[in-house]
Design a protein around this motif. Structure first.
Motif, PDB file in Angstrom:
ATOM      1  N   PHE A 169       0.826  -1.215   0.000  1.00 38.29           N
ATOM      2  CA  PHE A 169       0.000   0.000   0.000  1.00 38.29           C
ATOM      3  C   PHE A 169       0.863   1.269   0.000  1.00 38.29           C
ATOM      4  CE2 PHE A 169       0.193   0.817   4.667  1.00 38.29           C
ATOM      5  CZ  PHE A 169       0.589  -0.418   5.124  1.00 38.29           C
ATOM      6  N   CYS A 277       9.548  -5.244   9.938  1.00 39.61           N
ATOM      7  CA  CYS A 277       9.312  -3.851   9.566  1.00 39.61           C
ATOM      8  C   CYS A 277      10.629  -3.117   9.304  1.00 39.61           C
ATOM      9  CB  CYS A 277       8.540  -3.129  10.667  1.00 39.61           C
ATOM     10  SG  CYS A 277       8.241  -1.396  10.239  1.00 39.61           S
ATOM     11  N   PRO A 278      10.734  -2.446   8.168  1.00 41.49           N
ATOM     12  CA  PRO A 278      11.994  -1.767   7.837  1.00 41.49           C
ATOM     13  C   PRO A 278      12.244  -0.483   8.619  1.00 41.49           C
ATOM     14  CG  PRO A 278      10.360  -1.311   6.151  1.00 41.49           C
ATOM     15  CD  PRO A 278       9.734  -2.316   7.097  1.00 41.49           C
ATOM     16  N   TRP A 329       2.405  -0.312  19.389  1.00 37.25           N
ATOM     17  CA  TRP A 329       3.056  -0.487  18.090  1.00 37.25           C
ATOM     18  C   TRP A 329       2.315   0.298  17.005  1.00 37.25           C
ATOM     19  CZ3 TRP A 329       1.574  -3.021  13.463  1.00 37.25           C
ATOM     20  CH2 TRP A 329       2.607  -3.121  12.516  1.00 37.25           C
ATOM     21  N   LYS A 333       3.597   3.610  14.987  1.00 35.77           N
ATOM     22  CA  LYS A 333       3.798   3.623  13.525  1.00 35.77           C
ATOM     23  C   LYS A 333       3.094   4.798  12.854  1.00 35.77           C
ATOM     24  CE  LYS A 333       6.458   0.659  13.056  1.00 35.77           C
ATOM     25  NZ  LYS A 333       7.733   0.729  12.468  1.00 35.77           N
ATOM     26  N   CYS A 346       5.288   4.331   9.071  1.00 37.13           N
ATOM     27  CA  CYS A 346       4.911   3.239   8.163  1.00 37.13           C
ATOM     28  C   CYS A 346       5.091   3.716   6.733  1.00 37.13           C
ATOM     29  CB  CYS A 346       3.463   2.824   8.397  1.00 37.13           C
ATOM     30  SG  CYS A 346       2.853   1.647   7.165  1.00 37.13           S
ATOM     31  N   VAL A 347       5.727   2.865   5.907  1.00 37.11           N
ATOM     32  CA  VAL A 347       5.940   3.233   4.507  1.00 37.11           C
ATOM     33  C   VAL A 347       5.085   2.397   3.556  1.00 37.11           C
ATOM     34  CG1 VAL A 347       8.267   4.100   4.942  1.00 37.11           C
ATOM     35  CG2 VAL A 347       7.944   1.689   4.290  1.00 37.11           C
ATOM     36  N   GLY A 348       4.245   1.526   4.122  1.00 41.46           N
ATOM     37  CA  GLY A 348       3.329   0.773   3.269  1.00 41.46           C
ATOM     38  C   GLY A 348       3.934  -0.420   2.560  1.00 41.46           C
ATOM     39  N   CYS A 349       4.986  -1.010   3.137  1.00 46.48           N
ATOM     40  CA  CYS A 349       5.657  -2.132   2.471  1.00 46.48           C
ATOM     41  C   CYS A 349       4.896  -3.435   2.611  1.00 46.48           C
ATOM     42  CB  CYS A 349       7.070  -2.313   3.019  1.00 46.48           C
ATOM     43  SG  CYS A 349       7.129  -3.059   4.666  1.00 46.48           S
ATOM     44  N   GLY A 350       4.022  -3.514   3.605  1.00 47.52           N
ATOM     45  CA  GLY A 350       3.177  -4.697   3.775  1.00 47.52           C
ATOM     46  C   GLY A 350       3.813  -5.877   4.478  1.00 47.52           C
ATOM     47  N   ARG A 351       5.066  -5.764   4.878  1.00 45.31           N
ATOM     48  CA  ARG A 351       5.743  -6.920   5.491  1.00 45.31           C
ATOM     49  C   ARG A 351       5.035  -7.398   6.756  1.00 45.31           C
ATOM     50  NH1 ARG A 351      10.215  -3.923   3.640  1.00 45.31           N
ATOM     51  NH2 ARG A 351      11.710  -5.096   2.383  1.00 45.31           N
ATOM     52  N   CYS A 352       4.585  -6.451   7.580  1.00 42.77           N
ATOM     53  CA  CYS A 352       3.974  -6.861   8.855  1.00 42.77           C
ATOM     54  C   CYS A 352       2.698  -7.655   8.618  1.00 42.77           C
ATOM     55  CB  CYS A 352       3.699  -5.645   9.737  1.00 42.77           C
ATOM     56  SG  CYS A 352       2.645  -4.413   8.950  1.00 42.77           S
ATOM     57  N   LEU A 362      -2.728  -4.198   9.523  1.00 45.02           N
ATOM     58  CA  LEU A 362      -2.913  -2.866  10.117  1.00 45.02           C
ATOM     59  C   LEU A 362      -3.855  -1.985   9.290  1.00 45.02           C
ATOM     60  CD1 LEU A 362       0.294  -0.621   9.744  1.00 45.02           C
ATOM     61  CD2 LEU A 362      -0.315  -2.446   8.213  1.00 45.02           C
TER      62      LEU A 362
END
Ligand SMILES: Cc1cc2nc3c(=O)[nH]c(=O)nc-3n(C[C@H](O)[C@H](O)[C@H](O)COP(=O)(O)OP(=O)(O)OC[C@H]3O[C@@H](n4cnc5c(N)ncnc54)[C@H](O)[C@@H]3O)c2cc1C
Ligand code: SF4
Ligand code: SF4
Lengths: 375, 271
Positions: A169, A277-278, A329, A333, A346-352, A362
């Motif tokens: 996202f 999370c990066p 958490w 974020k 949060c950068v929207g990478c979707g890893r979590c 989330l």
């Protein structure tokens, strides 16, 4: 380092010479490889070590590699690793000390023996994640020597996304899919029938001089359009979205939202999300001595706000419940991070979302909190 | 980020399980200038490092005083050091009690238990500049008479009558001539001019909450009430993430906060 508007073509066949140029300059090249059923980051010296023809299915709580029907080298999205493992290693020595004859001691900062890193294949969201961590570790007053040292020397080669996972996202977070600046070189992989090439856009003098050592041609209008089409496709495929309008105020108003109770039951407090999370930066330290007791060291290790230890002060944990730890958490974020560092955490990478064993998402949680806000 | 060596000048038991020690820089590099309310990261060689507030006089240069309760591994090791031993310090860190801003005003200092230690430098400061302030009161509550820290100073301050010292304990035997009850009781019947009162509060969180609300009830504005927060912390430079308190890092934005900044968080559980 900003997008210069200059674009060049590096053919698929010449990509190795880019790697060679990076190596010749003394960098340790790291990038995506396939290992143990996932695309992870490790030393990467040869183009043939890239995940050629691989992609993956991702969704909340699932990640599965699968074959592509083409030979794309970067036809996948984020895996469990991020670049923070290089700039902010999972475990690192901060200093060592020795007792002296007069009962005192001396302390000496640990030396970083790593070569400068060249990150190959940084996605736009992850580039933003690095910039988010820069604010944590490179403040004017107390920069972290290890992080600042590595970051200052690192070479960043972006690969813009030509596809998005269902967990992505970045468009909602305004971090991708096309990197706008802050890199040395940005590549976009174009596959067009038998044509397979990279549109290369230098973003710094280091990027320009690197490219000078790699056979390349000027990109024409069609090449540039093809590259923009790649990121436009990724944008269209964006699997998730989140409404972040007023999200800080929303979360500040909702410390008592009923959704936290549902998370108390679902969340395992395993901390996977924080490891993947990066941007997550929390740590613990360990002070140790050798057997004689004359030599001491301090080590720093990744830690997670999901552990009980994290907030322990004599008498107990400040956040004894899972709901309070998940809330910490998520609110961090998306809300408190903005007050602390003037950016989203949060950068929207979707890893979590992908790496949560129970598939907590989330984007969904924020939607539900918004929906169930008591008036 | 490295600890600087400081030598222990002397160390004495304050109350059972709690020691007060004076230290001075061992060689170059150590700084002993601090503002009341600030803390240092105190390192015991090989054992670990913990945040400890300065409890000594800010005007005495070249040395620092700490008062430490042994509650766990590092504080136990710290309480066991001998004179002449060398410990490591990083600091000072954090925000200070607003003693300058309180000039021209009445000051109420409220302490619970060991919370008197981080407040003591501010009391020294107020006494140094006694004429710059209106009424000064120290309201101190602790568990039992044998848990009273700095008894000699409390007696001296009372004798000098420069500040109004009022002490209470939660429980006591018949031989205790003083007051019994919680510290907020000491506010009752006391003249408080809310418009010109600044309050400094330190103690367990629940004590600070009750005290702050008692002062709010008396009309003291939240921005003139100050509390000192305690959180787990490892780095003291906003990096380890552990001391977060809502949007704040206790190590740098605190430990001393004006109550209006944290009132919302005080009302929320498990932040
Ligand atoms: C700003 C500030 C000022 C302070 N000033 C003072 C002062 O002036 N005087 C004073 O006495 N104290 C003061 N403290 C408190 C003091 O720092 C703590 O008491 C001290 O850190 C405890 O360390 P310890 O190793 O002795 O205790 P421990 O409880 O052994 O160690 C605490 C640490 O170990 C871990 N840990 C230990 N046991 C557990 C467990 N059972 N479960 C999970 N984790 C555990 C935690 O991660 C924690 O980080 C202050 C604290 C702050 C934040
Ligand atoms: S919170 Fe989740 S989606 Fe956002 S940056 Fe961290 S891992 Fe990626
Ligand atoms: S949200 Fe998921 S990944 Fe994060 S701690 Fe809870 S169960 Fe683990």
């Amino acid at each position: 380092m900003a997008n210069t508007g200059k674009a060049f073509i590096v053919s698929r066949g010449e990509l190795q010479s880019l790697f060679d140029a990076v190596i010749a300059r003394g960098f340790m090249p790291v990038g995506p490889i396939v290992r143990d059923g996932a695309i992870v980051y490790d030393e990467l010296r040869h183009v043939q070590d890239l995940p050629e023809g691989w992609t993956e299915d991702q969704d909340a709580g699932t990640y599965r590699l699968k074959r592509r029907d083409d030979k794309a080298l970067f036809g996948f999205n984020n895996g469990p690793h991020s670049w923070k493992q290089y700039l902010f290693p999972p475990r690192s020595k901060l200093w060592q000390g020795e007792k002296t004859e007069d009962g005192g001691f001396t302390v000496e900062e640990a030396e970083d023996t790593e070569k400068p890193f060249a990150f190959i294949g940084v996605r736009a969201c992850d580039l933003h994640a690095i910039q988010v961590q820069d604010k944590v570790f490179m403040s004017d007053r107390h920069p972290d020597p290890l992080y600042a040292g590595r970051r200052g020397k690192a070479l960043v080669i972006v690969v813009n996304c030509g596809q998005a996972a269902t967990t992505c996202f970045c468009t909602s977070m305004n971090t991708g899919p096309r990197a706008q600046g802050g890199f040395d070189l940005a590549l976009t992989e174009v596959l067009d029938g038998d044509d397979h090439y990279f549109v290369a856009e230098p973003g710094s003098t280091a990027g320009f001089s690197l490219l000078a050592e790699v056979p390349h041609t000027e990109a024409d209008k069609d090449n540039v359009a093809a590259a923009l089409e790649c990121t436009a496709r990724a944008e269209q495929q964006m699997g998730r979205k989140i409404d972040v309008s007023g999200v800080k105020e929303l979360l500040y108003r909702n410390y008592d939202n009923e959704r936290w109770d549902a998370l108390e039951k679902r969340c395992l407090a395993c901390g996977n999300c924080t490891m993947a999370c990066p941007t997550c930066f929390c740590s613990k330290v360990e002070d140790v001595t050798d057997l004689t007791g004359d030599h001491a060291e301090r080590w720093r290790e990744w830690d997670s706000c999901f552990t009980m230890d994290f907030s322990y002060i004599h008498g107990g944990s400040v956040r004894p419940t899972t709901r309070s730890r998940y809330r910490q958490w998520l609110v961090h974020k998306l809300a408190t991070w903005q007050d602390q560092f003037a950016t989203s955490g949060c950068v929207g990478c979707g890893r979590c979302i992908t790496w949560c064993p129970v598939g907590i998402d989330l984007t969904e949680e924020v939607r539900l909190i918004r929906e169930r806000e008591k008036d | 980020m490295r600890p600087h060596p400081f030598r222990v000048l002397d160390i004495a038991e304050e109350i059972p399980g709690c020691m007060t020690m004076r230290v001075a820089p061992d060689g170059a590099g150590g700084d002993a200038a601090f503002a009341p309310g600030q803390f240092y990261m105190v390192y015991v060689f090989g054992h670990g490092e913990v945040p400890i507030s300065v409890s000594g006089d800010p005007v005495k240069s070249g040395e620092l005083t700490f008062t430490v309760m042994a509650v766990g591994s590092v504080t136990q090791a710290l309480c066991a050091v001998k004179p002449g031993a060398v410990i490591g310090l990083r600091g000072p860190f954090g925000s200070a009690w607003p003693v300058e801003a309180a000039k021209g005003r009445d000051v109420i200092v409220m302490a619970g238990g060991l919370g008197l230690a981080p407040l003591r430098p501010s009391i020294y400061r107020l006494l140094h500049d006694r004429n710059d302030y209106g009424d000064i009161a120290l309201l101190y509550g602790t568990r039992q008479p044998d848990r009273i820290v700095f008894p000699q100073e409390l007696a001296d301050w009372r004798d000098e009558a420069l500040i109004d010292v009022d002490v209470t304990v939660d429980t006591a035997g018949r031989d205790w001539p003083g007051k019994v009850g919680v510290v907020t009781e000491l506010l009752k019947g006391r003249d408080v001019d809310p418009g010109r009162t600044s309050a400094l509060i330190c103690g367990p969180e629940i004590m600070m909450r009750f005290s702050a609300y008692a002062l709010l009830d008396r009309g003291v504005a939240a921005e003139n009430i100050h509390v000192s927060m305690e959180r787990n912390m490892k780095c003291a430079v906003k990096m380890c993430g552990r001391c977060q308190y809502g949007p704040f890092f206790v190590c740098a934005d605190g430990p001393v906060f004006a109550f209006d900044r944290v009132q919302r968080l005080f009302r929320t559980r498990d932040v």
